[in-house]
Scaffold this active site. Structure first.
Site, PDB file in Angstrom:
ATOM      1  N   GLY A 128     -22.786 -40.986 -13.311  1.00 34.54           N
ATOM      2  CA  GLY A 128     -22.719 -41.715 -12.157  1.00 34.54           C
ATOM      3  C   GLY A 128     -22.486 -40.446 -10.793  1.00 34.54           C
TER       4      GLY A 128
ATOM      5  N   GLY B 114     -19.593 -37.790 -12.103  1.00 31.32           N
ATOM      6  CA  GLY B 114     -19.527 -37.131 -13.411  1.00 31.32           C
ATOM      7  C   GLY B 114     -20.492 -37.677 -14.597  1.00 31.32           C
ATOM      8  N   THR B 115     -20.589 -37.250 -15.747  1.00 29.28           N
ATOM      9  CA  THR B 115     -21.369 -37.773 -16.812  1.00 29.28           C
ATOM     10  C   THR B 115     -20.426 -37.951 -18.114  1.00 29.28           C
ATOM     11  OG1 THR B 115     -23.051 -36.519 -15.575  1.00 29.28           O
ATOM     12  CG2 THR B 115     -23.479 -37.254 -18.139  1.00 29.28           C
ATOM     13  N   VAL B 116     -20.696 -39.013 -18.893  1.00 27.48           N
ATOM     14  CA  VAL B 116     -19.975 -39.474 -20.012  1.00 27.48           C
ATOM     15  C   VAL B 116     -20.805 -39.297 -21.082  1.00 27.48           C
ATOM     16  CG1 VAL B 116     -18.491 -40.928 -21.218  1.00 27.48           C
ATOM     17  CG2 VAL B 116     -18.381 -40.619 -18.430  1.00 27.48           C
TER      18      VAL B 116
ATOM     19  N   LYS C 129     -15.941 -36.653 -20.922  1.00 24.50           N
ATOM     20  CA  LYS C 129     -16.579 -36.810 -19.487  1.00 24.50           C
ATOM     21  C   LYS C 129     -16.357 -35.797 -18.782  1.00 24.50           C
ATOM     22  CE  LYS C 129     -14.968 -39.782 -15.768  1.00 24.50           C
ATOM     23  NZ  LYS C 129     -13.870 -41.062 -15.090  1.00 24.50           N
TER      24      LYS C 129
ATOM     25  N   ASP D 142      -9.987 -49.774  -8.842  1.00 24.48           N
ATOM     26  CA  ASP D 142     -11.408 -49.655  -9.042  1.00 24.48           C
ATOM     27  C   ASP D 142     -11.857 -50.677 -10.091  1.00 24.48           C
ATOM     28  OD1 ASP D 142     -14.058 -49.287  -8.090  1.00 24.48           O
ATOM     29  OD2 ASP D 142     -14.159 -47.502  -9.579  1.00 24.48           O
TER      30      ASP D 142
END
Length: 362
Positions: free
Chosen positions: A106, A109-111, A126, A234
């Site tokens: 996203g 960040g990246t998971v 993450k 969220d």
């Protein structure tokens, strides 16, 4: 001082057994709405107050309000210690964890999927860009360390590392400051599981009965978070995991990047979360409160579970009366939606009332 510059993490953890941890808040730019919001969040946590209390404050003559303040300070002190104990030396990361395939990417960040090397426990790793991370400063023995707000909120949501998997929120196992640019969070990864967005995409719109199973768990999880004074902000399909268990699907809450402390006073100017499901009061007055916002997002979530094939809920369209029909739903389910999506937050059902809604008793 960044956490990555800590000299001896073992020594730091030892200090935390006995030392008092206090919050240092820098002055915010009065025009910086994000800074004002974070400062208000910090104020509500009590980070601007010293966490130790004098013996006189503990005397039998103190008021009930003072007793509650003492209790809250002790609780927050324990919470800070727990969060800091999860800090790990950057050099330990490749020794403790192995990264596998990418799960999600996203804007912030990246998971990746991964495993803990010692016991092959599945984990989610993450990676966050520090420029997108909010920090608070922790003073330990006159040394100041920057800690991500997301770390604090997730620690508060699932505080016991010895009982990973028992809380509605996914547990944070470790966090690392790898370099000048990256923060890495290592979390439990329920297996098998997938986010609710992909679950619905694969299975199509849910029946009312299926949706009720999911939504009831979401409401119970939110009640748990609000009891711990956490406002997720969220809540959406992408931030909920569906864990497959022998007793059926189990909902877990993820991504505390927009979370802050739940407080009675309204938040103003900035909505930290998905703007399309911000409550109508934000669009009308640039302010919103924790409880009514969470309830609104539950209503939006239910609409998408039931109408996912042809509908994306947005608050602005709802305010304009652009909504799909609710034919075929039970009266109790329609009432549940109406109670959640009442435009006036003062008239909207409370989170506690929602947890006892007649729809859940059908």
């Amino acid at each position: 001082m960044e956490v990555s510059t800590m000299l001896l993490f073992g020594e730091l953890r030892a200090r935390l057994q006995d030392d008092v941890v206090s919050k240092v808040v820098s002055d915010s730019d009065p025009n910086d709405h994000k800074g004002q919001e974070q400062k208000a969040c910090d104020d509500d946590l009590g980070f601007n107050n010293e966490l130790q209390t004098s013996r006189s404050e503990r005397s039998s003559e103190i008021s009930a309000e003072q007793e509650e303040d003492v209790r809250r300070r002790k609780e927050e002190n324990m919470f800070w210690r727990s969060a800091m104990k999860r800090a790990a030396d950057a050099g330990d990361f490749p020794l403790k964890y192995k990264k596998h395939k990418k799960i999600e990417e996203g804007g912030f960040g990246t998971v990746f999927a991964g495993v803990r090397i010692s016991d092959q426990q599945p984990v989610a790793i993450k990676y966050l860009n520090k420029s997108h991370v909010d920090f608070v400063s922790v003073n330990i023995n006159n040394e100041v360390y920057d800690v991500p707000v997301e770390v604090l909120m997730q620690t508060k949501a699932a505080p016991d590392r010895e009982s990973v998997g028992l809380d509605p929120a996914v547990s944070l196992l470790d966090w690392f400051s790898l370099d000048q640019d990256q923060i890495v969070l290592v979390m439990e990864r329920p297996n098998p599981s997938e986010d609710l967005y992909h679950y619905v995409l694969k299975n199509g719109p849910l029946s009312e009965k299926q949706a009720k199973v999911m939504v009831q768990q979401v409401v119970e999880a939110l009640v748990d978070l609000h009891y711990k004074r956490i406002f997720h902000r969220d809540l959406k399909l992408e931030n909920l995991l569906v864990q497959s268990t022998p007793s059926g699907p189990r909902i877990r809450i993820i991504d505390f990047g927009c979370a802050c402390v739940a407080r009675p006073e309204p938040f103003t100017s900035v909505f930290q979360g998905s703007i399309i499901v911000a409550p109508p009061e934000f669009f009308k007055s640039d302010s919103y409160c924790a409880g009514p916002t969470s309830v609104w997002q539950v209503g939006a979530l239910l609409y998408e579970l039931l109408r996912s094939h042809d509908f994306l809920f947005t608050t602005e369209e709802f305010m304009w009366g652009i909504m799909p029909a609710t034919r075929g739903l039970s009266k109790e389910c329609r009432n549940f939606l109406q109670d959640c999506l009442t435009l006036d937050p003062k008239e909207r059902i409370s989170l506690d009332q929602l947890s006892h809604h007649p729809w859940f008793k059908l």
